[in-house]
Scaffold this motif. Structure first.
Motif, PDB file in Angstrom:
ATOM      1  N   TYR A   1       0.831  -1.212   0.000  1.00  0.00           N
ATOM      2  CA  TYR A   1       0.000   0.000   0.000  1.00  0.00           C
ATOM      3  C   TYR A   1       0.861   1.257   0.000  1.00  0.00           C
ATOM      4  CZ  TYR A   1       1.103  -1.035   4.890  1.00  0.00           C
ATOM      5  OH  TYR A   1       1.771  -1.387   6.040  1.00  0.00           O
TER       6      TYR A   1
ATOM      7  N   LEU B   1       0.130   5.869   0.269  1.00  0.00           N
ATOM      8  CA  LEU B   1      -0.833   6.966   0.406  1.00  0.00           C
ATOM      9  C   LEU B   1      -0.136   8.293   0.100  1.00  0.00           C
ATOM     10  CD1 LEU B   1      -3.774   7.047   1.491  1.00  0.00           C
ATOM     11  CD2 LEU B   1      -2.814   7.441   3.761  1.00  0.00           C
TER      12      LEU B   1
ATOM     13  N   GLN C   1      -2.276  11.273   4.824  1.00  0.00           N
ATOM     14  CA  GLN C   1      -1.890  10.410   5.948  1.00  0.00           C
ATOM     15  C   GLN C   1      -2.648  10.866   7.199  1.00  0.00           C
ATOM     16  OE1 GLN C   1       2.690   9.236   5.465  1.00  0.00           O
ATOM     17  NE2 GLN C   1       2.365  11.419   5.390  1.00  0.00           N
ATOM     18  N   GLY C   2      -2.753   9.967   8.153  1.00  0.00           N
ATOM     19  CA  GLY C   2      -3.315  10.340   9.455  1.00  0.00           C
ATOM     20  C   GLY C   2      -4.828  10.290   9.545  1.00  0.00           C
TER      21      GLY C   2
ATOM     22  N   CYS D   1      -6.978   5.928   6.300  1.00  0.00           N
ATOM     23  CA  CYS D   1      -7.335   5.371   4.973  1.00  0.00           C
ATOM     24  C   CYS D   1      -6.707   3.990   4.752  1.00  0.00           C
ATOM     25  CB  CYS D   1      -6.871   6.298   3.850  1.00  0.00           C
ATOM     26  SG  CYS D   1      -7.821   7.803   3.733  1.00  0.00           S
ATOM     27  N   ILE D   2      -5.422   3.846   5.056  1.00  0.00           N
ATOM     28  CA  ILE D   2      -4.754   2.568   4.763  1.00  0.00           C
ATOM     29  C   ILE D   2      -5.194   1.486   5.736  1.00  0.00           C
ATOM     30  CG2 ILE D   2      -2.503   1.391   4.714  1.00  0.00           C
ATOM     31  CD1 ILE D   2      -3.086   3.031   2.179  1.00  0.00           C
ATOM     32  N   THR D   3      -5.363   1.842   6.991  1.00  0.00           N
ATOM     33  CA  THR D   3      -5.831   0.844   7.967  1.00  0.00           C
ATOM     34  C   THR D   3      -7.196   0.312   7.530  1.00  0.00           C
ATOM     35  OG1 THR D   3      -4.624   1.976   9.718  1.00  0.00           O
ATOM     36  CG2 THR D   3      -6.369   0.472  10.412  1.00  0.00           C
TER      37      THR D   3
ATOM     38  N   ASN E   1      10.678   1.984   8.553  1.00  0.00           N
ATOM     39  CA  ASN E   1       9.473   2.659   8.055  1.00  0.00           C
ATOM     40  C   ASN E   1       8.419   2.680   9.176  1.00  0.00           C
ATOM     41  OD1 ASN E   1       7.356   3.717   6.623  1.00  0.00           O
ATOM     42  ND2 ASN E   1       7.552   2.340   4.871  1.00  0.00           N
TER      43      ASN E   1
END
Ligand SMILES: CC(C)(COP(=O)(O)OP(=O)(O)OC[C@H]1O[C@@H](n2cnc3c(N)ncnc32)[C@H](O)[C@@H]1OP(=O)(O)O)[C@@H](O)C(=O)NCCC(=O)NCCS
Length: 182
Positions: A97, A99, A104-105, A108-110, A137
């Motif tokens: 993935y 973003l 970020q924050g 969205c990715i979770t 990372n």
């Protein structure tokens, strides 16, 4: 085609050629941010590179060997998520993935990863999903941690990025662990 209306703000949809410009512009704008951890950003230098990536991703989908989907947040393309491959002998896959920096924050990715976990275990009936992240990372390491993955080990000097070698931490989630989370 994989298409998922996740909630009122988010849609996941496999990339098609019609998305090429939007995707290339996003990569171009985030080249520095993405290049820290992902080599594709270094090698994507024109729209043709993005079209080739989309064609490859579509072939992967047709071959039942994974796919890349765009993440649209409030109708804007903000990133991408996908299965890098599907190993149908061991019934496992790996999720990757990224973003855009300014999105970020927000989770969205979770949230998108949760959806791909559901799809991997429920629809594809896989047994294991991996998420593998460079040891330094810090932001990305939080994703498998937040989703209950087990840290399984370190592959030393796994990749060469930005002039140095990086160790990679392997994380895995088994079907039975995912079921126990519910
Ligand atoms: C790795 C990367 C995707 C992480 O992005 P991210 O925004 O931190 O991850 P999420 O979208 O899941 O958001 C989580 C953050 O949103 C917050 N958040 C807000 N609402 C949330 C929700 N509903 N659910 C989960 N988290 C939420 C979390 O607290 C967290 O914030 P924090 O970092 O301040 O603790 C991003 O930094 C990136 O693309 N980096 C460059 C490319 C890269 O490294 N890719 C991965 C290679 S392995």
């Amino acid at each position: 085609m994989f298409y998922l209306n996740v909630n009122e703000d988010m849609i996941l949809s496999t990339f098609e050629r019609k998305h090429a410009t939007e995707l290339y512009v996003l990569i171009e704008r985030n080249r520095e941010h993405l290049s820290k951890w992902l080599s594709f950003a270094v090698y994507t230098n024109n729209i043709e590179d993005t079209i080739a990536f989309i064609d490859k991703s579509q072939k992967r989908y047709i071959d039942n060997n994974g796919f890349w989907a765009g993440i649209w947040y409030k109708q804007q393309l903000v990133g991408a998520i996908g299965y890098l491959y599907i190993d149908w002998k061991a019934n496992k896959t790996e999720i990757g993935y990224w973003l855009a920096e300014e999105f970020q924050g927000k989770g969205c990715i979770t949230i998108a990863t949760q959806q791909l976990l559901n799809y991997a275990f429920k629809t594809l009936k896989l047994n294991k999903v991996e998420i593998n992240v460079a040891k330094k990372n810090v932001k990305s390491l939080q994703i498998p941690k937040r989703l209950g993955f087990v840290e399984e080990g370190v592959i030393r000097d796994y990749e060469y990025l930005q002039g140095r070698y990086h160790d990679r931490i392997v994380h895995g989630l088994l079907r039975k662990e995912w079921e126990n989370q519910k």
